[in-house]
Design a protein around this motif. Structure first.
Motif, PDB file in Angstrom:
ATOM      1  N   GLU A  86       0.964  -0.893  -0.368  1.00  0.00           N
ATOM      2  CA  GLU A  86       0.170   0.025   0.047  1.00  0.00           C
ATOM      3  C   GLU A  86       0.669   1.271  -0.010  1.00  0.00           C
ATOM      4  O   GLU A  86       1.280   2.328  -0.481  1.00  0.00           O
ATOM      5  N   ARG A  87       2.199   1.766   0.741  1.00  0.00           N
ATOM      6  CA  ARG A  87       2.791   2.270   1.333  1.00  0.00           C
ATOM      7  C   ARG A  87       3.810   2.458  -0.380  1.00  0.00           C
ATOM      8  O   ARG A  87       3.613   3.491  -0.664  1.00  0.00           O
ATOM      9  N   GLY A  88       3.739   1.835  -1.503  1.00  0.00           N
ATOM     10  CA  GLY A  88       4.259   1.981  -2.643  1.00  0.00           C
ATOM     11  C   GLY A  88       6.322   1.433  -2.974  1.00  0.00           C
ATOM     12  O   GLY A  88       6.552   1.355  -4.020  1.00  0.00           O
ATOM     13  N   ARG A  89       6.420   1.149  -1.733  1.00  0.00           N
ATOM     14  CA  ARG A  89       7.926   0.822  -1.592  1.00  0.00           C
ATOM     15  C   ARG A  89       7.992  -0.020  -0.314  1.00  0.00           C
ATOM     16  O   ARG A  89       7.514   0.091   0.417  1.00  0.00           O
ATOM     17  N   LEU A  90       9.815  -0.374  -0.658  1.00  0.00           N
ATOM     18  CA  LEU A  90      10.153  -1.065  -0.040  1.00  0.00           C
ATOM     19  C   LEU A  90      11.276  -0.431   1.026  1.00  0.00           C
ATOM     20  O   LEU A  90      12.537   0.156  -0.061  1.00  0.00           O
ATOM     21  N   VAL A  91      11.622  -0.107   2.660  1.00  0.00           N
ATOM     22  CA  VAL A  91      11.797   0.587   2.995  1.00  0.00           C
ATOM     23  C   VAL A  91      13.338  -0.257   3.695  1.00  0.00           C
ATOM     24  O   VAL A  91      13.182  -1.040   3.780  1.00  0.00           O
ATOM     25  N   VAL A 116      22.894  -5.187  -2.068  1.00  0.00           N
ATOM     26  CA  VAL A 116      21.723  -4.195  -2.788  1.00  0.00           C
ATOM     27  C   VAL A 116      20.615  -5.063  -3.829  1.00  0.00           C
ATOM     28  O   VAL A 116      19.683  -4.569  -3.971  1.00  0.00           O
ATOM     29  N   GLU A 117      21.376  -6.173  -4.641  1.00  0.00           N
ATOM     30  CA  GLU A 117      20.813  -6.352  -5.510  1.00  0.00           C
ATOM     31  C   GLU A 117      19.474  -7.609  -4.942  1.00  0.00           C
ATOM     32  O   GLU A 117      18.855  -8.113  -5.783  1.00  0.00           O
ATOM     33  N   ILE A 118      19.836  -8.136  -3.671  1.00  0.00           N
ATOM     34  CA  ILE A 118      18.846  -8.682  -3.099  1.00  0.00           C
ATOM     35  C   ILE A 118      18.124  -7.903  -2.632  1.00  0.00           C
ATOM     36  O   ILE A 118      16.407  -9.064  -2.639  1.00  0.00           O
ATOM     37  N   VAL A 122      14.147  -9.209  -3.649  1.00  0.00           N
ATOM     38  CA  VAL A 122      12.786  -8.814  -2.637  1.00  0.00           C
ATOM     39  C   VAL A 122      11.848  -8.205  -3.397  1.00  0.00           C
ATOM     40  O   VAL A 122      10.944  -8.181  -3.385  1.00  0.00           O
ATOM     41  N   ALA A 123      12.334  -6.329  -3.619  1.00  0.00           N
ATOM     42  CA  ALA A 123      11.216  -5.473  -3.992  1.00  0.00           C
ATOM     43  C   ALA A 123      10.146  -6.003  -5.276  1.00  0.00           C
ATOM     44  O   ALA A 123       9.230  -5.751  -5.595  1.00  0.00           O
ATOM     45  N   GLY A 128       6.564  -5.970  -8.452  1.00  0.00           N
ATOM     46  CA  GLY A 128       7.087  -7.402 -10.168  1.00  0.00           C
ATOM     47  C   GLY A 128       7.912  -5.296 -10.576  1.00  0.00           C
ATOM     48  O   GLY A 128       7.933  -5.137 -11.442  1.00  0.00           O
ATOM     49  N   ASP A 129       8.379  -4.787  -9.427  1.00  0.00           N
ATOM     50  CA  ASP A 129       9.389  -3.973 -10.304  1.00  0.00           C
ATOM     51  C   ASP A 129      10.680  -3.581  -9.233  1.00  0.00           C
ATOM     52  O   ASP A 129      10.511  -3.173  -8.057  1.00  0.00           O
ATOM     53  N   PRO A 130      11.940  -3.520  -9.117  1.00  0.00           N
ATOM     54  CA  PRO A 130      13.275  -4.164  -8.598  1.00  0.00           C
ATOM     55  C   PRO A 130      13.404  -2.801  -8.102  1.00  0.00           C
ATOM     56  O   PRO A 130      14.331  -2.713  -7.543  1.00  0.00           O
TER      57      PRO A 130
END
Length: 324
Positions: A86-91, A116-118, A122-123, A128-130
């Protein structure tokens, strides 16, 4: 030339020579001298106090055992994953001082590396967007608290899974396995942990490495710094004789300075896991699903070959262990 004229000529020449040898002028006498000023220590550097006598590390069975990924058709609620989507990004919590794992590309300024690639994988599975990531830069000492207070969703920062940390936070399955070693100047005579007595050694605050070197080399003076790049600086300034950390991190430092080399055998096994808030069990399962995917589809090997080439060809990825 008469004798008197010759004598006068010699006398004048001698006077000129003596005048040239006179005391220097005030400008020369008071010219500034070049002073060698010792280089400053990195901000936050301090001599680590002696390790306190503590109780043995708590037991938790196999600390690397984690929660099994949910099946794709599972109806189990996923509140933490829903909140992130819902937030739209992974922190993501990491740092930029771990060459090979997470550092700034000098050409682009982007944060890159194996960790960073790992995180980007996850993202990718969440959105559907790293690229849907917000990075928070952390010191090693801040990793656990940042998860407890939810300032980050996950920490991907060369973080060793152990029972002490699992009392406070949760971990994914192991995504990389390292081991503590020693980094020294070539020709220094330091060949391993047994040569550190009476020497100055750099380690990072909040790491398992610092406490282990205090236990294994109690006569060494340990300089505690906030990040691994600081250890490289004090090593190059000859303010310490050695650095101790995981071999994967030390390889990143050695790659930046050909005068340095890893010495001695491994002192430990350091299984890296992704840190998660202890209450976010659904997020742990989601992260483990990503790790399962990249182990099986070749992504893990591709990432290893791209970023960890100094460690040699990619081995098989760590085998996951589950507790349920």
């Amino acid at each position: 030339m008469t004798g008197r004229l010759a004598l006068a000529t010699v006398t004048l020449a001698l006077a000129a020579v003596l005048a040239g040898c006179a005391a220097p002028s005030d400008d020369v006498a008071h010219a500034p001298r070049t002073l060698l000023v010792p280089p400053p220590m990195p901000s936050g550097a301090t001599i680590a106090p002696p390790a306190p006598s503590t109780a043995p590390e708590p037991s938790c069975g196999d600390p690397t055992a984690s929660l099994r990924p949910l099946p794709a058709d599972s109806a189990v609620p996923t509140p933490s994953v829903d909140r992130i989507r819902e937030r739209g990004r992974l922190v993501v919590g990491l740092d930029t001082s771990s060459n090979l794992f997470s550092f700034r590309d000098p050409a682009t300024g982007s944060i890159v590396g194996f960790d960073v690639e790992i995180a980007r994988e996850v993202a990718r599975d969440l959105f559907g967007d790293p690229d849907r990531i917000e990075y928070h830069l952390l010191t090693s000492a801040d990793r656990v608290q940042s998860l407890v207070d939810r300032s980050v969703d996950i920490v991907v920062k060369t973080m060793t899974i152990n029972c002490e940390r699992r009392q406070t936070i949760a971990f994914s399955t192991v995504y990389f396995e390292a081991g503590q070693r020693v980094l020294a100047l070539k020709g220094s005579g330091i060949r391993g942990i047994g040569d550190l007595g009476g020497r100055r050694v750099c380690a990072v605050a909040g790491t398992t490495n610092l406490h282990r070197v205090q236990a294994l080399a109690p006569d060494a003076t340990v300089l505690s710094v906030p990040g691994w790049a600081d250890c490289l600086v004090v090593m190059q300034q000859r303010q310490v004789d050695a650095v101790t950390s995981d071999d994967a991190i030390l390889a990143g430092l050695a790659a930046q300075d050909p005068n340095l080399e890893l010495v001695g055998p491994r002192l430990s096994v350091e299984p890296y896991g992704i840190g998660v808030n202890q209450a976010d069990t659904d997020l742990v399962r989601q992260v483990n699903a990503t790790l399962d995917r990249i182990r099986g589809d070749g992504t893990w090997q591709r990432i290893h070959n791209r970023w960890l080439a100094p460690l040699g060809p990619a081995p098989a990825p760590p085998t996951p262990r589950y507790e349920d």
